[in-house]
Design a protein around this motif. Structure first.
Motif, PDB file in Angstrom:
ATOM      1  N   GLY A 214      -5.407   4.849  17.037  1.00 35.03           N
ATOM      2  CA  GLY A 214      -5.535   6.231  16.580  1.00 35.03           C
ATOM      3  C   GLY A 214      -5.745   6.319  15.082  1.00 35.03           C
ATOM      4  N   SER A 215      -4.846   6.977  14.375  1.00 34.57           N
ATOM      5  CA  SER A 215      -4.981   7.133  12.923  1.00 34.57           C
ATOM      6  C   SER A 215      -4.899   5.791  12.204  1.00 34.57           C
ATOM      7  N   GLY A 216      -4.276   4.817  12.834  1.00 35.20           N
ATOM      8  CA  GLY A 216      -4.144   3.488  12.233  1.00 35.20           C
ATOM      9  C   GLY A 216      -2.943   3.336  11.333  1.00 35.20           C
ATOM     10  N   VAL A 217      -2.206   4.408  11.128  1.00 28.99           N
ATOM     11  CA  VAL A 217      -1.130   4.361  10.151  1.00 28.99           C
ATOM     12  C   VAL A 217      -0.032   3.361  10.525  1.00 28.99           C
ATOM     13  N   LEU A 218       0.243   3.177  11.800  1.00 31.17           N
ATOM     14  CA  LEU A 218       1.277   2.228  12.209  1.00 31.17           C
ATOM     15  C   LEU A 218       0.845   0.788  11.915  1.00 31.17           C
TER      16      LEU A 218
ATOM     17  N   HIS B 259       0.818  -1.221   0.000  1.00 33.81           N
ATOM     18  CA  HIS B 259       0.000   0.000   0.000  1.00 33.81           C
ATOM     19  C   HIS B 259       0.849   1.267   0.000  1.00 33.81           C
ATOM     20  N   ARG B 260       2.094   1.122  -0.377  1.00 34.85           N
ATOM     21  CA  ARG B 260       3.011   2.263  -0.394  1.00 34.85           C
ATOM     22  C   ARG B 260       2.408   3.426  -1.175  1.00 34.85           C
ATOM     23  N   ARG B 261       2.561   4.613  -0.615  1.00 37.27           N
ATOM     24  CA  ARG B 261       2.099   5.876  -1.187  1.00 37.27           C
ATOM     25  C   ARG B 261       0.584   6.090  -1.084  1.00 37.27           C
ATOM     26  N   ARG B 262      -0.127   5.162  -0.456  1.00 33.13           N
ATOM     27  CA  ARG B 262      -1.565   5.369  -0.255  1.00 33.13           C
ATOM     28  C   ARG B 262      -1.752   6.253   0.969  1.00 33.13           C
ATOM     29  N   TRP B 263      -2.763   7.122   0.903  1.00 26.78           N
ATOM     30  CA  TRP B 263      -3.037   8.067   1.982  1.00 26.78           C
ATOM     31  C   TRP B 263      -4.065   7.514   2.950  1.00 26.78           C
ATOM     32  N   VAL B 264      -3.865   7.785   4.213  1.00 24.99           N
ATOM     33  CA  VAL B 264      -4.778   7.370   5.281  1.00 24.99           C
ATOM     34  C   VAL B 264      -5.419   8.635   5.842  1.00 24.99           C
ATOM     35  N   GLU B 265      -6.739   8.685   5.766  1.00 21.53           N
ATOM     36  CA  GLU B 265      -7.461   9.830   6.318  1.00 21.53           C
ATOM     37  C   GLU B 265      -8.014   9.456   7.684  1.00 21.53           C
ATOM     38  N   PHE B 266      -8.048  10.433   8.579  1.00 20.95           N
ATOM     39  CA  PHE B 266      -8.560  10.191   9.922  1.00 20.95           C
ATOM     40  C   PHE B 266      -9.160  11.485  10.445  1.00 20.95           C
ATOM     41  N   PRO B 267     -10.095  11.382  11.367  1.00 20.62           N
ATOM     42  CA  PRO B 267     -10.751  12.588  11.888  1.00 20.62           C
ATOM     43  C   PRO B 267      -9.825  13.422  12.767  1.00 20.62           C
ATOM     44  N   ASP B 268     -10.133  14.697  12.835  1.00 19.39           N
ATOM     45  CA  ASP B 268      -9.391  15.603  13.709  1.00 19.39           C
ATOM     46  C   ASP B 268      -9.964  15.462  15.117  1.00 19.39           C
ATOM     47  N   VAL B 269      -9.305  14.676  15.935  1.00 23.75           N
ATOM     48  CA  VAL B 269      -9.759  14.390  17.294  1.00 23.75           C
ATOM     49  C   VAL B 269      -8.669  14.821  18.268  1.00 23.75           C
ATOM     50  N   GLU B 270      -9.068  15.487  19.321  1.00 25.33           N
ATOM     51  CA  GLU B 270      -8.112  15.948  20.319  1.00 25.33           C
ATOM     52  C   GLU B 270      -7.311  14.777  20.885  1.00 25.33           C
ATOM     53  N   GLY B 271      -6.012  14.948  20.951  1.00 20.51           N
ATOM     54  CA  GLY B 271      -5.151  13.916  21.514  1.00 20.51           C
ATOM     55  C   GLY B 271      -4.634  12.897  20.510  1.00 20.51           C
ATOM     56  N   LEU B 272      -5.166  12.920  19.293  1.00 17.94           N
ATOM     57  CA  LEU B 272      -4.724  11.972  18.269  1.00 17.94           C
ATOM     58  C   LEU B 272      -3.390  12.445  17.700  1.00 17.94           C
TER      59      LEU B 272
ATOM     60  N   LYS C  26     -15.542   7.442  17.010  1.00 18.93           N
ATOM     61  CA  LYS C  26     -15.403   8.206  15.761  1.00 18.93           C
ATOM     62  C   LYS C  26     -14.140   7.773  15.017  1.00 18.93           C
ATOM     63  N   VAL C  27     -13.065   7.635  15.737  1.00 17.49           N
ATOM     64  CA  VAL C  27     -11.802   7.202  15.145  1.00 17.49           C
ATOM     65  C   VAL C  27     -11.915   5.747  14.689  1.00 17.49           C
ATOM     66  N   PHE C  28     -12.581   4.919  15.478  1.00 15.71           N
ATOM     67  CA  PHE C  28     -12.777   3.512  15.124  1.00 15.71           C
ATOM     68  C   PHE C  28     -13.532   3.378  13.805  1.00 15.71           C
ATOM     69  N   ARG C  29     -14.587   4.179  13.618  1.00 16.53           N
ATOM     70  CA  ARG C  29     -15.342   4.140  12.353  1.00 16.53           C
ATOM     71  C   ARG C  29     -14.466   4.532  11.165  1.00 16.53           C
ATOM     72  N   ALA C  30     -13.594   5.504  11.378  1.00 18.02           N
ATOM     73  CA  ALA C  30     -12.669   5.901  10.313  1.00 18.02           C
ATOM     74  C   ALA C  30     -11.709   4.753   9.984  1.00 18.02           C
TER      75      ALA C  30
END
Length: 110
Positions: A51-55, A8-21, A75-79
């Motif tokens: 969190g963002s799930g990127v790791l 999945h190299r170069r694919r973008w991961v979107e995530f909500p703007d959540v405090e503490g993320l 909210k983050v889980f749904r993302a």
């Protein structure tokens, strides 16, 4: 954030703007996967506070057999759910619960 290696190299991961993320920056992930190795085939990985799930997605992209991602914020889980469907990551298992509680109950090896 983008995935920096694997299928999945170069694919973008979107995530909500959540405090503490605080997503793991590219440079930190690059260092981590230099230590772990670029190929994670046959490995089980745990992203306990996803969190963002990127790791965790980075590990899945690099061939981990299974990646368990735990996130307590709904909210983050749904993302995360949307992202794993979009990227077609059948090796990712998502859990919406407290990471420490999950860790207390686990006896598997990661």
């Amino acid at each position: 954030m983008r995935i920096i290696g694997g299928t999945h190299r170069r694919r973008w991961v979107e995530f909500p703007d959540v405090e503490g993320l605080r997503p793991t920056p590219d440079r930190v992930r690059e260092t981590l996967f230099n230590w772990l190795g670029q190929d994670l085939h046959g490995r089980r990985c745990l992203d306990l506070f996803a969190g963002s799930g990127v790791l965790g997605l980075e590990a899945a992209s690099r061939g981990a057999t299974e990646v368990v991602m735990v996130e307590s914020n709904r909210k983050v889980f749904r993302a995360l759910q949307e992202t794993t469907v979009k990227l077609v990551c059948p090796n990712v298992l998502l859990r919406c619960e407290d990471g420490l509680e999950f860790a207390r109950r686990q006896n598997g090896l990661f």
